[in-house]
Write an enzyme that holds these catalytic residues in place. Sequence first.
Site, mmCIF file in Angstrom:
data_model
loop_
_atom_site.group_PDB
_atom_site.id
_atom_site.type_symbol
_atom_site.label_atom_id
_atom_site.label_comp_id
_atom_site.label_asym_id
_atom_site.label_seq_id
_atom_site.Cartn_x
_atom_site.Cartn_y
_atom_site.Cartn_z
ATOM 1 N N ARG A 140 -6.809 -22.277 -3.861
ATOM 2 C CA ARG A 140 -6.360 -21.984 -5.226
ATOM 3 C C ARG A 140 -5.294 -22.980 -5.693
ATOM 4 O O ARG A 140 -5.156 -23.243 -6.894
ATOM 5 C CB ARG A 140 -5.839 -20.531 -5.312
ATOM 6 N N HIS A 155 0.257 -29.831 -12.482
ATOM 7 C CA HIS A 155 1.211 -28.793 -12.884
ATOM 8 C C HIS A 155 2.623 -28.991 -12.330
ATOM 9 O O HIS A 155 3.570 -28.495 -12.928
ATOM 10 C CB HIS A 155 0.708 -27.412 -12.472
ATOM 11 N N GLU A 197 -6.103 -27.783 -19.867
ATOM 12 C CA GLU A 197 -6.619 -27.132 -18.648
ATOM 13 C C GLU A 197 -8.070 -27.549 -18.389
ATOM 14 O O GLU A 197 -8.484 -27.709 -17.241
ATOM 15 C CB GLU A 197 -6.528 -25.600 -18.739
ATOM 16 N N LYS A 223 -13.353 -21.529 -11.640
ATOM 17 C CA LYS A 223 -12.197 -20.718 -11.245
ATOM 18 C C LYS A 223 -12.628 -19.487 -10.454
ATOM 19 O O LYS A 223 -11.981 -19.104 -9.478
ATOM 20 C CB LYS A 223 -11.386 -20.309 -12.481
ATOM 21 N N LYS A 238 -3.947 -13.106 -11.994
ATOM 22 C CA LYS A 238 -2.490 -13.298 -11.919
ATOM 23 C C LYS A 238 -1.843 -12.645 -13.135
ATOM 24 O O LYS A 238 -2.290 -12.859 -14.262
ATOM 25 C CB LYS A 238 -2.132 -14.782 -11.866
ATOM 26 N N HIS A 292 5.073 -28.645 -15.142
ATOM 27 C CA HIS A 292 6.057 -27.549 -15.163
ATOM 28 C C HIS A 292 7.489 -28.072 -15.215
ATOM 29 O O HIS A 292 8.341 -27.502 -15.897
ATOM 30 C CB HIS A 292 5.920 -26.674 -13.911
ATOM 31 N N GLU A 309 -3.327 -18.396 -0.858
ATOM 32 C CA GLU A 309 -2.787 -18.418 0.502
ATOM 33 C C GLU A 309 -3.341 -19.531 1.382
ATOM 34 O O GLU A 309 -2.673 -19.991 2.291
ATOM 35 C CB GLU A 309 -3.075 -17.069 1.189
ATOM 36 N N HIS A 362 2.262 -25.131 -22.751
ATOM 37 C CA HIS A 362 1.826 -25.336 -21.369
ATOM 38 C C HIS A 362 0.703 -26.375 -21.225
ATOM 39 O O HIS A 362 0.799 -27.302 -20.414
ATOM 40 C CB HIS A 362 1.416 -23.990 -20.779
ATOM 41 N N ASN A 411 -3.630 -26.238 -9.444
ATOM 42 C CA ASN A 411 -2.317 -26.652 -9.911
ATOM 43 C C ASN A 411 -2.215 -28.158 -10.143
ATOM 44 O O ASN A 411 -1.117 -28.680 -10.338
ATOM 45 C CB ASN A 411 -1.288 -26.232 -8.866
ATOM 46 N N ARG A 432 0.447 3.245 -10.455
ATOM 47 C CA ARG A 432 -0.043 2.390 -9.348
ATOM 48 C C ARG A 432 -1.351 1.680 -9.680
ATOM 49 O O ARG A 432 -2.097 1.277 -8.794
ATOM 50 C CB ARG A 432 -0.196 3.194 -8.051
HETATM 51 ZN ZN ZN Z 1 -1.895 -24.087 -16.265
#
Ligand code: ZN
Length: 353
Positions: free
Chosen positions: A232, A239, A178, A217, A136, A243, A228, A254, A236, A114
């Site tokens: 954040r 992206h 990035e 960041k 992440k 993506h 949420e 990437h 993106n 855990r």
């Molecule tokens: Zn990225």
Amino acid sequence: MTDIITRAASAESVIHCGKGAFEAHAPKWKNKQIYIVTDSNVFAIYRHLLWGTFGNGFSLTVLPAGERSKNPKNLISILKDMLACGMKRGGVVIAFGGGVVGDIAGLAASLYMRGCRLVQIPTTLLSQVDSSVGGKTAVDLEGVKNVIGSFYQPEEVIVDPRFLQTLPEREIRCGLGEIIKYGALDKDIYNKIIKNCGNLKNENFLEEITADCIRHKARVVGEDERDENGVRKTLNLGHTTGHAFELFYGKKSHGEFVLIGMYYELYIARKYGICGGQYAENLEKLIKSVIKIPAYDDVEESAKFAAFDKKNDDAKITLIVPETEGKSAEIKLLPREYASLLAECRNKIKDGI
Ligand code: ZN
Ligand code: ADP
């Protein structure tokens, strides 16, 4: 050297950045129970450094280099090996490598009993400025990126530019992808990039800008750890299209797709009157100075992959695009409109405009 703190809702992380950070901070883990995850390329170059720093009492998984290693089978085999080695909850997982290693090792640490301790030591420019910070973690499932994952903050991140010395030129370009994205979100970063635009691969510039990107960041993650409340989501930028091309075309990595995605999305932002003038021109020039933008024949087909993007909340495609210096905006487009704008941009590239 500087220390940056990420104050996320779930936990705080300290990020040690700059020349000498590895020597100053890695040895303190030596007498702990250590489990290192790395990849074959990084291990080939740095195994002596690992033995010299941590002794030979640590356990280790060396994954084959590359995104394909980010799979559930490898995740389970790391966890099984940690158990077989008698790792305790108080033991520390050290992710030593690029984003692939950081993502899978972070996920293993978040799951083992855990959650055990986690230290990230990113060795690519891309993972230093982006993926090692913010908590992440993930592996891919059935070829779909980051399906199994968690938010799990590392206790410490050690960002040392020494590792960039062995990094292939192309991986530096990926990191710059990035970094330029951060430039579109942060005025100070943008100004520094513009000031150094002929010299973006310079060591001192990279060391300074890496700390700036991490600071940006860390601020964002402090406000919106779990992606949420929309803050954040700005990270993106570029992206959605990046993506989509990445899923359809593969091959490039990437960071390169982020640059290409930014270029196409900048075209859309200009078309919508959201971004313009000298700023739009400078940004376009900057992107083109780092990568040659492909005129993809199948943009309409690849546009379909944008439908999977996590930012979409209805039938529309959501893009985060540059607006003015240090400011981004959100555009929502019907898939049909989106595909035809990409095609328009592609045609302009073909015509050499
Ligand atoms: Zn990225
Ligand atoms: P990311 O770009 O997300 O960090 P990877 O983890 O796949 O992606 O790393 C990119 C490539 O760079 C991999 O082939 C990896 O083995 C290699 N690599 C990582 N760190 C170094 C380094 N310091 N020197 C040389 N190669 C490295």
